[in-house]
Design a protein around this motif. Structure first.
Motif, short mmCIF file in Angstrom:
data_model
loop_
_atom_site.label_atom_id
_atom_site.label_comp_id
_atom_site.label_asym_id
_atom_site.label_seq_id
_atom_site.Cartn_x
_atom_site.Cartn_y
_atom_site.Cartn_z
N ILE A 31 71.74 8.22 26.13
CA ILE A 31 70.90 7.02 26.14
C ILE A 31 71.36 6.10 25.03
CG2 ILE A 31 68.89 8.15 27.16
CD1 ILE A 31 67.70 8.22 24.30
N GLU A 32 70.95 4.84 25.13
CA GLU A 32 71.38 3.86 24.16
C GLU A 32 70.17 3.37 23.37
OE1 GLU A 32 75.09 0.73 24.50
OE2 GLU A 32 74.04 1.42 26.26
N LEU A 33 70.28 3.46 22.04
CA LEU A 33 69.20 3.05 21.14
C LEU A 33 69.74 2.06 20.12
CD1 LEU A 33 67.59 6.53 20.38
CD2 LEU A 33 66.76 4.81 21.98
N ALA A 59 64.11 9.07 18.04
CA ALA A 59 64.49 9.72 19.30
C ALA A 59 64.06 11.18 19.31
CB ALA A 59 66.00 9.62 19.51
N TYR A 83 64.83 0.11 19.19
CA TYR A 83 64.88 -0.43 20.54
C TYR A 83 65.64 0.53 21.44
CZ TYR A 83 63.64 -4.70 18.10
OH TYR A 83 63.00 -5.61 17.32
N LYS A 84 65.34 0.46 22.72
CA LYS A 84 66.11 1.22 23.71
C LYS A 84 66.75 0.22 24.67
CE LYS A 84 65.86 5.07 26.95
NZ LYS A 84 65.01 6.12 27.56
N LEU A 101 60.65 0.23 21.19
CA LEU A 101 59.89 1.45 21.35
C LEU A 101 58.67 1.40 20.45
CD1 LEU A 101 62.73 4.13 21.33
CD2 LEU A 101 61.47 3.27 23.30
#
Lengths: 69, 69, 69, 69, 69, 69, 69, 69, 69, 69, 69, 69
Positions: K9-11, K30, L6-7, L67
């Protein structure tokens, strides 16, 4: 004046003399069968090596030309 | 005929004369210690500037050669 | 000795003669108004085609120069 | 002054402390066996995660050094 | 436990049988002279064509191995 | 021996069996109408999914062939 | 509220201390002559090596600022 | 006819209406202070989102113009 | 059902009206001589500028079509 | 017929057997919890090496599926 | 031992302190909801600028974790 | 004020009307289940072709949202 459409093809020119000569060789060959060639872009420059020297320069070109309506 | 294995190394050749000379210089130096050099690819072309003129062209090459079995 | 800051600008040099001449033309023009030019990198090599031959080589350069404090 | 030739190799440095420490670790190891290291470029920054924290930073470096004639 | 340093080299494996065989061939050759090979990444997949069939698959690999301290 | 010129075209081969079969299918179709195919490069590997399984592998190839003079 | 226009310039900051210091140095220099700087993006991280240690970190930044109407 | 030199700058145009309007806004602002703008290239298209709708389209443009001799 | 083979060609459509019109113009021209066009991908968006306004949008498209068996 | 919206997620499949098996493994796992998977694209191919042989192939996939309205 | 499947996933982590802190912030957030996080890769480093100084560093991370069977 | 995380997710919006409509469709669907969507970036623009005309525009978006802590 109408909205022109162009096509881009990819060619590899080669020459023992250098990069510009490889480009000119590819364009000369292309212009035998294609009209209205307008521009080129160099995509890759590479070459074969023979005995520690450049045997042939090989230049991958994207060549753009106008399509007739 | 067996399945050959090649290694690719990265070199930077430089020359005051031009891009082709920088490529030839790098290949000449590499061939002193490496056998079976087969091809090169230009990864980057750059240079140092001195007084508004090119001082040295610097060409980053990927150079491929066959490994002996 | 202080920590220098550099700026990179993008120029397109053109020449009928070849790639190196297009690079030199862009650097000559840039050095009229910019001091401390240090290096360049070739970002793109392209050209206009006229009658199946290269009309002008066009080289997109990234040119780096030191900013005065 | 002659036209120098450089070689670029790729190393991965790692460190628990941070990105700069991972870079310094890779350069320290490289300079044990290589002379004339001149510059590095960061190609990739990554790391292992242990219990939701960075275990090791891992920095892929391209390291350039001058070849002796 | 210390901070390991890795080196990445680039190899081209080839095989008539397929992509996996070309990868295995390159790793087998590399492991003759290199210890501690840990991982590989496929950078390019290509091949030679003979009579409209694949003659050899050629896979450009980046191969990572741990340097001894 | 003259300086050869090559053309590169882009094809998408597909197969239910796997990646190599998709490549071979594209080359087999291309060789029906094109002579002197010399090499290919894989540009993209993808596929359609049916009921959680690969329906067709689809491989985008760049295919190079020599132009006749 | 009107539609703003931004300009992006490219700078290289350098510092002996680390990556963040090189970024801060470039922004401090830029803000002497440019108003409304809004953001930066790291385009490249590199450095000079002296005696097996990082001499200067060099960070290529793209710096965005709002143009006045 | 002389060999022209061009400069490329990077601008971000924004608009609530759409992508073309963002491009036109950036060009309109640039042409207030720059002569001889010749072409643009879209480098990035993005936008801000407000309540699940596009608030502003933001288009990063590379804009080329001829330098006077 | 057999394994289809597709070809991808590159076209540049242009239009004074906008990006979608440039795409539609290129597809309309292509479909005069090509059957079974299935999809397109935008590779580049650019344009000519006249008096600070977009003269023509130019969209480089990759256009995919199924080859007949 | 309405305008569908798709989501793309990134998965890494692994297998001792080969590239296709790693792809199939990732798709099989994804289809346990996701409906309407439509396509995949290979983003990266890599692997772990054990004793000079491939231990596991690891394939990074972008997997696309249709969102329900 | 079975063939593991991972998800990426991209954060975007942010921090006033520096790049490593932004990375750690993203991983800490996360790991509140995700188990088995194994690695991260930095995809982009950027930041907001306030009064000529970095306001927040923003680091775009790709974060990989193992899926349970 | 805390350091936000942020995602980024990837969506494909489609529309018969044009590129902006495809973007708006994807954002409208995403905002049904996601709060705090802040920005998007266009990663790819493509489409299906029916009878020589665009059937659906398909725009691959990267969509960023904050998030909750």
């Amino acid at each position: 004046m109408s909205d022109h459409i162009y096509k881009i093809i990819e060619l590899v020119g080669s020459s023992k003399s250098g990069i510009e000569a490889a480009i000119e060789n590819a364009l000369a060959r292309a212009s035998k069968t294609i009209h209205h060639i307008d521009w080129f872009e160099v995509a890759e420059t590479r070459g074969q090596v023979v005995d520690g020297k450049v045997g042939h320069y090989q230049v991958v070109l994207r060549v753009g030309f106008r399509l007739e309506d």
